[in-house]
Write a protein that holds these residues in place. Structure first.
Motif, PDB file in Angstrom:
ATOM      1  N   LEU A  86       0.837  -1.208   0.000  1.00 11.69           N
ATOM      2  CA  LEU A  86       0.000   0.000   0.000  1.00 11.69           C
ATOM      3  C   LEU A  86       0.870   1.256   0.000  1.00 11.69           C
ATOM      4  O   LEU A  86       0.589   2.221  -0.707  1.00 11.69           O
TER       5      LEU A  86
ATOM      6  N   VAL B 178      -8.711   5.182   0.811  1.00 14.85           N
ATOM      7  CA  VAL B 178      -9.226   3.876   0.374  1.00 14.85           C
ATOM      8  C   VAL B 178      -8.436   2.768   1.075  1.00 14.85           C
ATOM      9  O   VAL B 178      -9.003   1.778   1.538  1.00 14.85           O
ATOM     10  N   GLY B 179      -7.116   2.964   1.190  1.00 10.12           N
ATOM     11  CA  GLY B 179      -6.283   1.982   1.877  1.00 10.12           C
ATOM     12  C   GLY B 179      -6.670   1.822   3.330  1.00 10.12           C
ATOM     13  O   GLY B 179      -6.757   0.705   3.838  1.00 10.12           O
TER      14      GLY B 179
ATOM     15  N   ASN C 209      -9.618  -0.187   3.742  1.00 10.32           N
ATOM     16  CA  ASN C 209      -9.378  -1.585   3.390  1.00 10.32           C
ATOM     17  C   ASN C 209      -8.512  -2.330   4.392  1.00 10.32           C
ATOM     18  O   ASN C 209      -8.574  -3.553   4.449  1.00 10.32           O
TER      19      ASN C 209
ATOM     20  N   ILE D 167     -10.270  -4.831   6.594  1.00 10.45           N
ATOM     21  CA  ILE D 167     -10.808  -5.945   5.795  1.00 10.45           C
ATOM     22  C   ILE D 167      -9.676  -6.871   5.369  1.00 10.45           C
ATOM     23  O   ILE D 167      -9.793  -8.093   5.450  1.00 10.45           O
ATOM     24  N   ILE D 168      -8.553  -6.260   4.945  1.00 10.61           N
ATOM     25  CA  ILE D 168      -7.424  -7.077   4.510  1.00 10.61           C
ATOM     26  C   ILE D 168      -6.914  -7.906   5.683  1.00 10.61           C
ATOM     27  O   ILE D 168      -6.701  -9.113   5.569  1.00 10.61           O
TER      28      ILE D 168
ATOM     29  N   PHE E 212      -8.457  -8.851   8.407  1.00 11.68           N
ATOM     30  CA  PHE E 212      -9.432  -9.876   8.750  1.00 11.68           C
ATOM     31  C   PHE E 212      -9.388 -11.027   7.750  1.00 11.68           C
ATOM     32  O   PHE E 212      -9.391 -12.201   8.113  1.00 11.68           O
TER      33      PHE E 212
END
Lengths: 221, 240
Positions: B139, B166-167, B170, B173-174, B176
């Motif tokens: 990222l 946006v990162g 995310n 989520i990434i 997890f």
């Protein structure tokens, strides 16, 4: 609603007139998937084990390849500027374009995946799980990719840059999509994975067009 | 009662001299904390009865990993502020922080590999934490290459800001997804979660070095933001 159908129709028509573009990313998908058995060896057990992962990674790469087209042509001929100036909300325009992009790049991959699954010796049920996961996951790839495409519109090193920006963001889709097949193989329920893929789809439908519209405004100012 | 002007230092013009005055202090304090922290790490902290001396890399590894995540959050905070308030300095700060953040992410991965070899017998495992740290590095690289590729500075700042935000959305989520992926595959035979309880001196050394890294990051960001101001707005820098 008319704007939506108008843009989707327009983009589909353009895609149809430039069929070779969409076809080449589809063939790219087929070739990448077919390279793996050649590289890894024809052992049926190994191939079945890695089938879902290979198909997912190939789908990611094929989507990436077609993302550059999402705004590039409209940017070159000035249509994109008119879309920015239009009264209609930009996110709606972006959403319609993403929808058309998925219909021309994501959906063909989904429809083709059962065939590629057969290449890897998958059973009917495994193919169903894989295709279902791709059906839920590929729209997310188009939606997230639209943000990256909007950020890199008109840049010189656009396509390589796009890969750097977008691929890390694709990881959750890849993980949950491929994990659905993994869960099925080890006799676990696949519904949790499908639920999460659905949740990712809904979240990206809600957020991605809006973010991509913001990114487009930044890129075009 | 006079109102405080919160935006006074948000203009590069007034921030440039302030940053210049702060850099030596931050650097000096970073050196002080760093030397104390290293002294504690090498001479005060006891030898680990399981890992021997090799565990001492933890004093660099853990603070570097903390900073790598913290800097990304701060960077995204500046990015968000830049988009909301449309201030020039916010984008500059975000871009000034990114290389330091990427450096600490790389440092965390590198020291992790060096630590993994003697204790686990392998340079790399696909553990959830290692994998998500690697993705964090991706990222950072995405942010750095996007901002480097855009020639117009304002556009680069704002495009980078969108990407950083946006990162940030995310990252959970990434993380997890990677944890889930790891437990499903049962790949890693070694878990980082079952770390033994730490001695207080070890914790002290780690905290001291974390403060040192934090001060260093501030100093590096200030130095870099000064260079950016000098490059983009030579007049703001000239009056200093």
């Amino acid at each position: 609603m008319s704007l939506w159908t108008l843009i989707v129709q327009r983009d589909l028509r353009i895609a149809w007139r430039r069929r070779s573009d969409a076809l080449s990313s589809l063939f790219f998908f087929i070739i990448v998937v077919s390279l793996f058995p050649l590289g890894v060896g024809p052992e049926p057990g190994t191939l079945r084990l890695m089938a879902s992962g290979v198909l997912w990674v190939a789908a990611l790469l094929a989507t990436l390849l077609s993302l550059g087209r999402l705004f590039a042509a409209d940017h070159l001929d000035g249509t994109l500027e008119q879309m920015l100036l239009a009264e209609e909300p930009l996110w709606l325009v972006v959403a319609a374009k993403v929808c058309a992009h998925w219909l021309t790049s994501g959906l063909p991959l989904v429809l083709l995946s059962p065939l590629m699954g057969l290449q890897f010796g998958l059973q009917a049920e495994e193919i169903a799980v894989l295709t279902g996961a791709l059906l839920l996951g590929t729209p997310v790839l188009s939606l997230i990719g639209a943000i990256g495409a909007a950020l890199t519109v008109g840049l010189r090193a656009g396509s390589v840059l796009l890969a750097l920006l977008v691929l890390p963001l694709y990881i959750p889709v890849l993980v949950f999509g491929a994990a659905a097949s993994g869960a099925h193989a080890s006799g676990l329920a696949v519904t949790p994975h499908f639920s999460i893929l659905g949740a990712l789809l809904l979240a990206s439908i809600a957020l991605a067009p809006w973010t991509a519209a913001l990114a487009l405004r930044i890129s075009m100012e | 009662m006079s109102a405080i002007n919160w935006f006074k230092y948000s203009s590069p013009h007034s921030f440039y001299p302030l940053a210049g005055r702060m850099v030596p202090w931050f650097l000096g304090a970073a050196a002080l904390f760093g030397i104390t922290g290293l002294y504690v790490a090498f001479f005060v902290a006891p030898t680990d009865f399981q890992q021997g001396e090799s565990y001492r890399i933890i004093f660099i590894h853990v603070p570097a990993a903390w900073m790598s995540m913290f800097i990304y959050l701060v960077m995204a905070g500046w990015a968000g502020a830049g988009l909301v308030f449309n201030t020039r300095l916010s984008g500059m700060m975000a871009r000034a922080l990114a290389p330091t953040g990427a450096m600490f992410t790389f440092l965390a991965l590198w020291t992790g590999a060096l630590w993994g070899k003697p204790t686990w017998g392998t340079w790399w495992v696909w553990d959830a934490r290692l994998t998500s740290e690697l993705i964090l590095l991706f990222l950072y690289i995405g942010f750095l290459s996007l901002t480097a590729a855009i020639e117009d500075d304002r556009r680069a700042d704002r495009a980078g800001a969108v990407l950083a935000l946006v990162g940030v959305v995310n990252i959970p989520i990434i993380y997890f997804s990677v944890v889930w992926w790891n437990t499903l595959h049962q790949g890693a035979s070694v878990s980082l979660k079952s770390a033994p309880k730490m001695a207080t001196t070890m914790l002290l050394g780690m905290l001291l070095l974390a403060v040192a890294f934090w001060l260093y990051s501030l100093a590096a960001a200030m130095l870099r933001v000064r260079s950016i101001i000098r490059e983009r707005e030579p007049r703001a820098a000239a009056e200093d």
